[in-house]
Scaffold this motif. Structure first.
Motif, PDB file in Angstrom:
ATOM      1  N   ALA A  82     -37.590  12.604 -35.101  1.00  9.59           N
ATOM      2  CA  ALA A  82     -36.638  11.732 -34.432  1.00  9.59           C
ATOM      3  C   ALA A  82     -35.756  10.993 -35.442  1.00  9.59           C
ATOM      4  CB  ALA A  82     -37.378  10.726 -33.548  1.00  9.59           C
ATOM      5  N   TYR A  83     -36.360  10.466 -36.510  1.00 16.23           N
ATOM      6  CA  TYR A  83     -35.576   9.787 -37.546  1.00 16.23           C
ATOM      7  C   TYR A  83     -34.605  10.755 -38.220  1.00 16.23           C
ATOM      8  CZ  TYR A  83     -38.291   5.445 -37.397  1.00 16.23           C
ATOM      9  OH  TYR A  83     -38.858   4.260 -37.027  1.00 16.23           O
ATOM     10  N   GLY A  84     -35.092  11.960 -38.481  1.00 12.97           N
ATOM     11  CA  GLY A  84     -34.213  12.951 -39.081  1.00 12.97           C
ATOM     12  C   GLY A  84     -33.048  13.295 -38.168  1.00 12.97           C
ATOM     13  N   LEU A  85     -33.315  13.351 -36.848  1.00 10.06           N
ATOM     14  CA  LEU A  85     -32.256  13.653 -35.885  1.00 10.06           C
ATOM     15  C   LEU A  85     -31.206  12.547 -35.858  1.00 10.06           C
ATOM     16  CD1 LEU A  85     -31.153  15.452 -33.629  1.00 10.06           C
ATOM     17  CD2 LEU A  85     -32.623  14.216 -32.022  1.00 10.06           C
ATOM     18  N   VAL A  86     -31.660  11.283 -35.885  1.00 12.42           N
ATOM     19  CA  VAL A  86     -30.720  10.159 -35.887  1.00 12.42           C
ATOM     20  C   VAL A  86     -29.875  10.177 -37.157  1.00 12.42           C
ATOM     21  CG1 VAL A  86     -30.521   7.647 -35.980  1.00 12.42           C
ATOM     22  CG2 VAL A  86     -32.114   8.705 -34.377  1.00 12.42           C
ATOM     23  N   SER A  87     -30.505  10.390 -38.295  1.00 13.87           N
ATOM     24  CA  SER A  87     -29.756  10.427 -39.547  1.00 13.87           C
ATOM     25  C   SER A  87     -28.801  11.620 -39.585  1.00 13.87           C
ATOM     26  CB  SER A  87     -30.722  10.496 -40.735  1.00 13.87           C
ATOM     27  OG  SER A  87     -31.522   9.335 -40.803  1.00 13.87           O
ATOM     28  N   ALA A  88     -29.255  12.752 -39.047  1.00 15.94           N
ATOM     29  CA  ALA A  88     -28.392  13.928 -39.008  1.00 15.94           C
ATOM     30  C   ALA A  88     -27.216  13.710 -38.061  1.00 15.94           C
ATOM     31  CB  ALA A  88     -29.194  15.157 -38.580  1.00 15.94           C
ATOM     32  N   THR A  89     -27.427  12.930 -37.014  1.00 11.99           N
ATOM     33  CA  THR A  89     -26.335  12.632 -36.087  1.00 11.99           C
ATOM     34  C   THR A  89     -25.223  11.872 -36.782  1.00 11.99           C
ATOM     35  OG1 THR A  89     -27.835  12.582 -34.205  1.00 11.99           O
ATOM     36  CG2 THR A  89     -25.726  11.459 -33.939  1.00 11.99           C
ATOM     37  N   PHE A  90     -25.612  10.967 -37.670  1.00 13.36           N
ATOM     38  CA  PHE A  90     -24.607  10.283 -38.480  1.00 13.36           C
ATOM     39  C   PHE A  90     -23.776  11.290 -39.249  1.00 13.36           C
ATOM     40  CE2 PHE A  90     -24.037   9.199 -42.973  1.00 13.36           C
ATOM     41  CZ  PHE A  90     -22.922   8.392 -42.858  1.00 13.36           C
ATOM     42  N   ALA A  91     -24.445  12.265 -39.872  1.00 11.64           N
ATOM     43  CA  ALA A  91     -23.720  13.294 -40.608  1.00 11.64           C
ATOM     44  C   ALA A  91     -22.861  14.139 -39.671  1.00 11.64           C
ATOM     45  CB  ALA A  91     -24.705  14.179 -41.374  1.00 11.64           C
TER      46      ALA A  91
ATOM     47  N   PHE B  96     -33.628   2.393 -35.469  1.00 10.45           N
ATOM     48  CA  PHE B  96     -34.903   2.937 -35.921  1.00 10.45           C
ATOM     49  C   PHE B  96     -36.068   2.270 -35.192  1.00 10.45           C
ATOM     50  CE2 PHE B  96     -33.534   4.657 -40.352  1.00 10.45           C
ATOM     51  CZ  PHE B  96     -32.952   5.741 -39.711  1.00 10.45           C
ATOM     52  N   ALA B  97     -35.959   0.964 -34.914  1.00 15.85           N
ATOM     53  CA  ALA B  97     -37.004   0.293 -34.138  1.00 15.85           C
ATOM     54  C   ALA B  97     -37.028   0.829 -32.708  1.00 15.85           C
ATOM     55  CB  ALA B  97     -36.766  -1.213 -34.144  1.00 15.85           C
ATOM     56  N   TYR B  98     -35.847   1.093 -32.138  1.00  8.82           N
ATOM     57  CA  TYR B  98     -35.730   1.663 -30.790  1.00  8.82           C
ATOM     58  C   TYR B  98     -36.435   3.019 -30.736  1.00  8.82           C
ATOM     59  CZ  TYR B  98     -33.333   2.961 -26.409  1.00  8.82           C
ATOM     60  OH  TYR B  98     -33.038   3.325 -25.112  1.00  8.82           O
ATOM     61  N   VAL B  99     -36.165   3.857 -31.729  1.00  4.79           N
ATOM     62  CA  VAL B  99     -36.788   5.187 -31.771  1.00  4.79           C
ATOM     63  C   VAL B  99     -38.299   5.071 -31.939  1.00  4.79           C
ATOM     64  CG1 VAL B  99     -36.962   7.296 -33.137  1.00  4.79           C
ATOM     65  CG2 VAL B  99     -34.718   6.344 -32.615  1.00  4.79           C
TER      66      VAL B  99
ATOM     67  N   ALA C  36     -30.175   6.815 -28.561  1.00  6.22           N
ATOM     68  CA  ALA C  36     -29.906   6.374 -29.934  1.00  6.22           C
ATOM     69  C   ALA C  36     -28.929   7.320 -30.619  1.00  6.22           C
ATOM     70  CB  ALA C  36     -31.211   6.284 -30.721  1.00  6.22           C
ATOM     71  N   VAL C  37     -29.081   8.607 -30.362  1.00  7.22           N
ATOM     72  CA  VAL C  37     -28.213   9.609 -30.984  1.00  7.22           C
ATOM     73  C   VAL C  37     -26.762   9.406 -30.565  1.00  7.22           C
ATOM     74  CG1 VAL C  37     -27.648  12.071 -30.941  1.00  7.22           C
ATOM     75  CG2 VAL C  37     -29.999  11.347 -31.336  1.00  7.22           C
ATOM     76  N   VAL C  38     -26.529   9.181 -29.269  1.00  7.63           N
ATOM     77  CA  VAL C  38     -25.162   8.999 -28.771  1.00  7.63           C
ATOM     78  C   VAL C  38     -24.530   7.742 -29.362  1.00  7.63           C
ATOM     79  CG1 VAL C  38     -23.757   8.561 -26.717  1.00  7.63           C
ATOM     80  CG2 VAL C  38     -25.559  10.288 -26.653  1.00  7.63           C
ATOM     81  N   VAL C  39     -25.298   6.653 -29.428  1.00 12.49           N
ATOM     82  CA  VAL C  39     -24.773   5.395 -29.978  1.00 12.49           C
ATOM     83  C   VAL C  39     -24.336   5.587 -31.428  1.00 12.49           C
ATOM     84  CG1 VAL C  39     -25.373   3.040 -30.652  1.00 12.49           C
ATOM     85  CG2 VAL C  39     -26.071   3.908 -28.421  1.00 12.49           C
TER      86      VAL C  39
ATOM     87  N   LEU D  31     -24.103  20.201 -44.169  1.00 13.39           N
ATOM     88  CA  LEU D  31     -25.286  20.411 -45.004  1.00 13.39           C
ATOM     89  C   LEU D  31     -26.328  19.310 -44.797  1.00 13.39           C
ATOM     90  CD1 LEU D  31     -23.623  21.609 -48.349  1.00 13.39           C
ATOM     91  CD2 LEU D  31     -24.731  22.993 -46.583  1.00 13.39           C
ATOM     92  N   SER D  32     -25.868  18.072 -44.563  1.00  9.51           N
ATOM     93  CA  SER D  32     -26.809  16.975 -44.325  1.00  9.51           C
ATOM     94  C   SER D  32     -27.546  17.156 -43.005  1.00  9.51           C
ATOM     95  CB  SER D  32     -26.066  15.638 -44.331  1.00  9.51           C
ATOM     96  OG  SER D  32     -25.518  15.361 -45.602  1.00  9.51           O
ATOM     97  N   ILE D  33     -26.854  17.680 -41.993  1.00 14.15           N
ATOM     98  CA  ILE D  33     -27.513  17.960 -40.711  1.00 14.15           C
ATOM     99  C   ILE D  33     -28.658  18.941 -40.916  1.00 14.15           C
ATOM    100  CG2 ILE D  33     -27.218  19.013 -38.442  1.00 14.15           C
ATOM    101  CD1 ILE D  33     -24.318  18.003 -38.513  1.00 14.15           C
ATOM    102  N   ILE D  34     -28.381  20.003 -41.643  1.00 13.00           N
ATOM    103  CA  ILE D  34     -29.417  21.004 -41.908  1.00 13.00           C
ATOM    104  C   ILE D  34     -30.565  20.386 -42.711  1.00 13.00           C
ATOM    105  CG2 ILE D  34     -29.908  23.192 -43.053  1.00 13.00           C
ATOM    106  CD1 ILE D  34     -26.976  23.979 -42.526  1.00 13.00           C
ATOM    107  N   ALA D  35     -30.208  19.592 -43.720  1.00 11.36           N
ATOM    108  CA  ALA D  35     -31.232  19.009 -44.588  1.00 11.36           C
ATOM    109  C   ALA D  35     -32.122  18.035 -43.825  1.00 11.36           C
ATOM    110  CB  ALA D  35     -30.572  18.303 -45.776  1.00 11.36           C
TER     111      ALA D  35
END
Length: 467
Positions: free
Chosen positions: A141-150, A126-129, A22-25, A274-278
């Motif tokens: 996991a959700y935080g990691l996916v959102s941070a990946t976007f950042a 998010f359903a996949y995760v 999910a992170v790579v996608v 900063l979003s990655i850290i947050a």
């Protein structure tokens, strides 16, 4: 077989699926769009020289409204037929407009509008995760996916600005297209299915009802449960100004604060770091210390401050300062998504996340159009593409960003509503009985409702919303 064994067996059958997929996608999709930060500013103004903010808002308003209409159906279908096929569709249609940016700008904006039908990548992600993580792992996991976007936005706008300055817009579009194709290929060849094969095979003959596909039925269902209603009202009031902001903010930085493309790229990189850290370190700490609900409230407080600062500030340093606060406000949606995922059964994750994404899709339709209309009313226009040589050439207003102040008021209402969300409550109880579940419930595996705990998103997302 007891419920605990059923859950363990179901998770074991899809052990090859990992959060890293999910992170790579997510990373590749938004990295491709990040490369286009500089070219899009030129294309928008060249295509809509009159009423730029208004037309930009209308284009993304159509896209968002189509996402709202399609999100519940895609979520329900992914619960029955699996995540991978719908992940492939969402990534393909989200990225399909990219090569047309320079080939045919009008066709590009037309494709941007209609791509909203499948532009719900985060709903499926998010359903996949949720399929492949235990409840106590999901917030991280959700935080990691959102941070990946950042993370995807830390370097891509700067790279795109460099390619544009050195080789022209066409080179940036070409590189973005190649990365988008690589993302589609990654989903097709590498990403495994997250739902167990038994559930998918036994569900092919089960139809999807109009009740599941109708987005307005989802809204009616929301109103039947007070907790779901409070969560969805919070999402609506907080994401409405966020969607409007994302659709116009880079144009706003150029017009009001005279940011150059390079400065915009640096701004996005700062907010991204900063979003990655947050969303990784800080979100995890907050979930453990102050709990899920209080994390949501804290994120909303930062959002009010951020929007107020954007609305009243006109100097570049004010925008940079507000950007640091914007990173903190990015905590809100991952915390809300975690709250919802904890309160729905494993087989209903697609429907529930689709419901929340549907609310966000409605905001993606209303927010950009609302912001564009307010900019139009206050006569704020993108007067030129190149930044002026003198600060004196720009007429300053006492309130340079009226839509942002309206957004701050909306988020204040969301903060009040969120204060009444109960912290320990099972949601959608009537929806998750075996007789009502369309997907994996047909395997006769009794999966219990997850109860919310104090631990823990496209986002749709900063950049895609601006495209």
């Amino acid at each position: 077989m007891n419920p605990g064994q059923a859950v363990s067996e179901a998770r074991g059958s899809r052990g090859r699926a990992r959060v890293v997929h999910a992170v790579v996608v997510v990373f590749l999709e938004f990295f491709a769009w990040g490369l286009l930060t500089a070219p899009i500013l030129t294309v928008v103004h060249e295509t809509f020289p009159q009423h730029t903010f208004l037309m930009n808002g209308l284009v993304h308003g159509v896209k968002g409204f189509l996402s709202f209409l399609s999100a519940p159906l895609i979520g329900a279908l992914s619960d029955v037929w699996g995540r991978k096929s719908f992940l492939l569709l969402t990534v393909f249609f989200t990225c399909s407009p990219i090569p047309f940016m320079r080939i045919h700008p009008w066709l590009y904006f037309a494709l941007i509008s209609v791509s909203g039908i499948f532009a719900v990548t985060f709903s499926v992600i998010f359903a996949y995760v949720a399929d492949i993580t235990e409840e106590h792992e999901r917030s991280m996991a959700y935080g990691l996916v959102s941070a990946t976007f950042a993370a995807s936005l830390v370097t891509s706008p700067a790279i795109g600005a460099f390619l544009t300055a050195r080789y022209g817009d066409s080179m940036a579009v070409l590189v973005a297209t190649v990365i988008a194709v690589a993302d589609i290929a990654f989903v097709f060849f590498v990403v495994p299915e997250s739902l167990p094969e038994k559930a998918r095979l036994t569900s092919w003959g089960r139809p999807i009802t109009w009740e599941q596909a109708d987005p307005f039925a989802s809204l009616r269902r929301v109103g039947k449960d007070s907790s779901v209603l409070l969560i969805c009202v919070t999402v609506f009031l907080s994401y409405l100004p966020e969607a409007g902001q994302y659709s116009s903010f880079f144009l706003y930085l150029k017009q009001v604060s005279q940011f150059s493309p390079e400065a915009i790229a640096a701004f996005i990189a700062m907010v991204g770091v900063l979003s990655i850290i947050a969303q990784t370190v800080l979100l995890s700490v907050l979930m453990r210390t102050i709990g899920n609900k209080n994390s949501v409230l804290l994120g909303l407080c930062f959002q009010v401050l951020q929007l107020s600062w954007y609305g009243l500030g006109s100097e570049p340093w004010m925008m940079w300062a507000a950007g640091t606060i914007a990173a903190m406000s990015s905590l809100t949606f991952p915390a809300i998504s975690t709250l919802v995922s904890h309160c729905a059964s494993a087989e209903q994750q697609g429907v529930v996340q689709g419901m929340i994404t549907g609310i966000r899709g409605l905001c993606n339709g209303l927010g950009p159009a609302l912001f564009g209309f307010i900019f139009f009313l206050f006569d704020v226009e993108l007067s030129n593409v190149q930044p002026p040589t003198s600060r004196d050439a720009v007429t300053k207003s006492a309130v340079p960003g009226p839509p942002f102040l309206l957004g701050a008021f909306s988020v204040t209402l969301a903060l009040i509503v969120a204060a009444f969300i109960p912290e320990n409550r099972q949601l959608l109880e009537e929806e998750t009985s075996p007789d009502n579940v369309p997907g994996p419930a047909s395997t006769n595996v009794a999966l219990p409702l997850a109860t919310p705990t104090s631990e823990s998103e496209d986002i749709q997302p900063l950049l895609q919303g601006s495209m």
